[in-house]
Design a protein around this motif. Sequence first.
Motif, short mmCIF file in Angstrom:
data_model
loop_
_atom_site.label_atom_id
_atom_site.label_comp_id
_atom_site.label_asym_id
_atom_site.label_seq_id
_atom_site.Cartn_x
_atom_site.Cartn_y
_atom_site.Cartn_z
N THR A 37 34.24 39.55 37.12
CA THR A 37 35.27 40.00 38.05
C THR A 37 36.26 40.94 37.37
OG1 THR A 37 36.57 38.02 37.55
CG2 THR A 37 35.14 37.94 39.47
N ARG A 43 35.69 43.67 42.26
CA ARG A 43 34.98 42.55 42.88
C ARG A 43 34.04 43.00 44.01
NH1 ARG A 43 40.14 39.81 46.10
NH2 ARG A 43 40.28 41.39 47.75
N SER A 91 38.39 37.85 33.02
CA SER A 91 37.45 37.36 34.04
C SER A 91 37.46 35.85 34.20
CB SER A 91 36.02 37.83 33.69
OG SER A 91 35.94 39.23 33.60
N ASN A 95 32.81 34.01 38.61
CA ASN A 95 32.04 35.23 38.36
C ASN A 95 30.64 35.07 38.94
OD1 ASN A 95 33.74 36.94 36.14
ND2 ASN A 95 34.04 34.74 35.85
N TRP A 215 36.56 36.59 46.58
CA TRP A 215 36.21 38.00 46.44
C TRP A 215 36.45 38.79 47.73
CZ3 TRP A 215 30.80 36.78 43.95
CH2 TRP A 215 31.01 36.18 42.70
#
Length: 279
Positions: A37, A43, A91, A95, A215
């Motif tokens: 990310t 994203r 991050s 992820n 996201w």
Amino acid sequence: MLTEVTATRYVTPLREGGSLPGIVEADDLGTYVMKFTGAGQGRKTLVAEVICGRLARRLGLRVPELVQIQLDPVIGLGEPDQEVQELLKASGGLNLGMDYLPGSIGFDPLAYQVDPAEAGRVVWFDALVNNVDRSWRNPNTLVWHGDLWLIDHGATMIWQHNWPTAQAAAAKPYNAHDHVLAPFAPDVPAAAAELAPLVTEELLTEVAADVPDAWLTDEPGFETPDALRRAYVDVLLPRAATIHERISMDAPLKAPSAPPGWLAERLPPTHPTKKSEGK
């Protein structure tokens, strides 16, 4: 929903990708290619990976299994590479992971045959999601156990970067002139007849539901993650019905007629090999 695992060890970066993905091990004893990310692409590339990867799998195309990977930024403290360390630190949290295919090799159209039916299904799917990154320059395909696998869908659905113009952008033709499978005479009409009826509102809704809320939040013009998910459905659903009519492709180039010896045994008897050509 995507299975969720936790990263336990960062193994090595994959510097072929612009976003610097890396190979990681997880607490389910699996090994994954992890996309972060904190990478510069943002994203939305992960959203595209999930929607396109899950949709492709539901349509019968080979895409490695996707998972959600929880990352503790502390993993990055021991990394000697400053770029990798900063990426891991940026991050933390959720992820994306793609099942690692050990022993796979990059697809080479000069060394591997693809039949027109399979080539047609891949070209049709790439047209549906407007994949601009499966060309002979950057195939984003692997050969694993003799089969063709599709990877890296972060550069698809470019309309998601400007939602007010999404419907107009999605109505544009798909240029497949330099698609990596263009030399194999893709049977796009047959692919459309087979796959388009499968792309239903229900299927797209299920695929979009696999994208984590994290996201999809804070997207301008959308009050909730579900509203944004619906936007993806509203673009892809009508596109599936007619995109085969707007795929442009040059006359197919001649496919390779003399594959290397390791490949010859996989080809149909009608395919000429170096040995048979010499007779």
